[in-house]
Design an enzyme around this catalytic site. Structure first.
Site, PDB file in Angstrom:
ATOM      1  N   ASP A 159      -7.595  -5.590   8.221  1.00 33.87           N
ATOM      2  CA  ASP A 159      -8.674  -6.523   7.865  1.00 33.87           C
ATOM      3  C   ASP A 159      -8.244  -7.988   7.851  1.00 33.87           C
ATOM      4  O   ASP A 159      -7.069  -8.316   7.717  1.00 33.87           O
ATOM      5  CB  ASP A 159      -9.276  -6.153   6.502  1.00 33.87           C
ATOM      6  CG  ASP A 159      -8.246  -6.087   5.375  1.00 33.87           C
ATOM      7  OD1 ASP A 159      -7.096  -5.692   5.641  1.00 33.87           O
ATOM      8  OD2 ASP A 159      -8.584  -6.445   4.232  1.00 33.87           O
TER       9      ASP A 159
ATOM     10  N   GLU B 105      -7.248  -3.982   3.127  1.00 30.54           N
ATOM     11  CA  GLU B 105      -6.179  -4.233   2.150  1.00 30.54           C
ATOM     12  C   GLU B 105      -6.587  -5.318   1.175  1.00 30.54           C
ATOM     13  O   GLU B 105      -6.160  -5.338   0.023  1.00 30.54           O
ATOM     14  CB  GLU B 105      -4.881  -4.638   2.873  1.00 30.54           C
ATOM     15  CG  GLU B 105      -3.658  -4.675   1.970  1.00 30.54           C
ATOM     16  CD  GLU B 105      -3.632  -5.838   0.997  1.00 30.54           C
ATOM     17  OE1 GLU B 105      -3.285  -5.635  -0.175  1.00 30.54           O
ATOM     18  OE2 GLU B 105      -3.974  -6.965   1.412  1.00 30.54           O
TER      19      GLU B 105
HETATM   20 ZN    ZN Z   1      -3.466 -10.998   1.986  1.00 32.46          ZN
HETATM   21 ZN    ZN Z   2      -1.641  -8.904   3.598  1.00 28.44          ZN
END
Ligand code: ZN
Ligand code: ZN
Length: 402
Positions: free
Chosen positions: A84, A142
């Site tokens: 991401d 994440e």
């Molecule tokens: Zn980050």
């Molecule tokens: Zn990262």
């Protein structure tokens, strides 16, 4: 240097232009957390192109693939990349600049993803030369709670086949390109968000005796909570309590009815994390009550702390030293930021290391999560080969008992 290591280095070199092209494609086409649809398709297509059969749609946009060497049951090692990007406007003037306004790969997850694609290709080409199974984990989100890793685990990514260990990497803009960083044991912090609403009774500032002043209550609470860090915490146990938002929206002569406070609680011990939160809530509520008001103490739980399994990390570090040379392997400091790789580390032996991406001569020095973040792309040849070598070394680890 072993023959296998030479082969890996040659393969990494051969494909480095392709991996840079992958990275640039991903960098130009960033997607936010839990929305990595095109990225996941791109990853799956590349995995299919090298002959793998990826499982798609794990935890929404996650992609998982298996590479079986000889004797595949022997041992399984998981390799993880996050996919991401962040809600940031890119300020770099580069040919591969983000084409999506307000979205940017400012944390290097494009690097992790393209690098793992390169590692997948190398390992698949060498699968007759190692025993065991490699599990490739491309995860969403994440950067956003509850974290793609936690959802991937819920959907069974650590089962069937079950990895004996998980290995992940992260770019490090403070580490020169060509160097790799490790730390055994506690490495990154748990992260919880705190939302406090302190309620009293507002009114004319000239008549405090008729009011219940939430500004004074909230101030006492802020000061008192820091004493939990200094008086209740074991000094050997790192923790941070920071408040970045304190809104008392009155004026010089008006006391408001309520004050809102927001902060973050970070530590490296799950028991102390829970205990500290309990103490904070109780203290804040009781102070407000003693002063005639009330405090609503809301906790939004984030990621656990990231624990690098000491023996695994030592083995991986030794393998990295073997591949890179001792002068290129460095020690990392504790880092009180959060990282959702921590979820894996709470379930299986895990090792999370840092890939140097800094190049001062070329001005590549910006931190992650900034609009000018970039990397020295020569890090990609290093990271693809290195992770292949680390994975094969870990599969061959002699002391393993299934
Ligand atoms: Zn980050
Ligand atoms: Zn990262």
């Amino acid at each position: 240097m072993s023959q296998l290591q030479e082969k890996i280095k040659a393969l990494a070199k051969d494909q480095s232009a392709d991996i840079i092209a992958h990275r640039r494609h991903l960098h130009s086409n960033p997607e936010l957390s839990f929305e990595e649809y095109k990225t996941a398709k791109y990853v799956a297509a590349e995995l299919k192109a090298i002959g793998l059969q990826p499982e798609e749609g794990v935890a929404g946009t996650g992609v998982v693939a298996i590479i079986e060497g000889r004797n595949p049951e022997k041992r399984v090692v998981g390799l993880r990349a996050d996919m991401d990007a962040l809600p940031i406007f890119e300020a770099n003037d580069v040919p591969y600049k983000s084409t999506v306004p307000g979205v940017m790969h400012a944390c290097g997850h494009d690097v992790h993803t393209s690098s793992l694609l390169g590692t997948a290709r190398i390992l698949n080409q060498l699968k007759e030369e190692f025993e065991g199974t490699i599990k490739l984990v491309f995860q969403p989100a994440e950067e956003k709670a509850p974290g793609g890793a936690s959802l991937m685990i819920k959907e069974g990514v650590l089962e069937n086949p079950k990895p004996a260990s998980m290995v992940g990497q992260h770019v490090a803009p403070n580490v020169p390109v060509g160097k790799i960083g490790f730390r055994e044991g506690m490495y990154m912090a748990s992260t919880d968000e705190l939302y406090l609403t302190v309620r009293g009774k507002g009114g004319h500032a000239a008549a405090p005796h008729q009011l219940v002043d939430p500004v004074l209550m909230a101030s006492h609470i802020i000061v008192a909570l820091q004493q939990i860090i200094s008086r209740n915490r074991n000094p050997a146990n790192p923790a941070v309590l920071s408040f970045g938002r304190f809104i008392a929206d009155g004026v010089t002569n008006v006391i408001p009815n309520e004050v809102t406070i927001q902060g973050t609680w970070r530590c490296m011990d799950e028991e102390w994390r829970a205990d500290g939160l309990k103490r904070m809530k109780k203290m804040a509520e009781n102070i407000a009550e003693a002063m005639g008001g009330s405090c609503e103490f809301e906790i939004v739980h984030g990621y656990p702390f990231l624990k690098n399994h000491p023996e695994l990390t030592r083995r991986v570090r030794n393998s990295a030293t073997d591949y890179m040379g001792a002068e290129n392997v460095i020690d990392l400091d504790l880092w009180m930021a959060g990282e959702d790789f921590a979820f894996y580390s709470q379930v299986v032996d895990s090792c999370f290391y840092r890939l140097g991406t800094r190049n001062e001569e070329r001005g590549i020095i910006s931190g992650v999560h900034t609009p000018t973040f970039d990397i020295d792309e020569s890090a990609l040849e290093i990271s693809t080969g290195l992770m292949s070598w680390l994975a094969i070394s870990e599969l061959g680890h002699a002391g393993y008992n299934a």
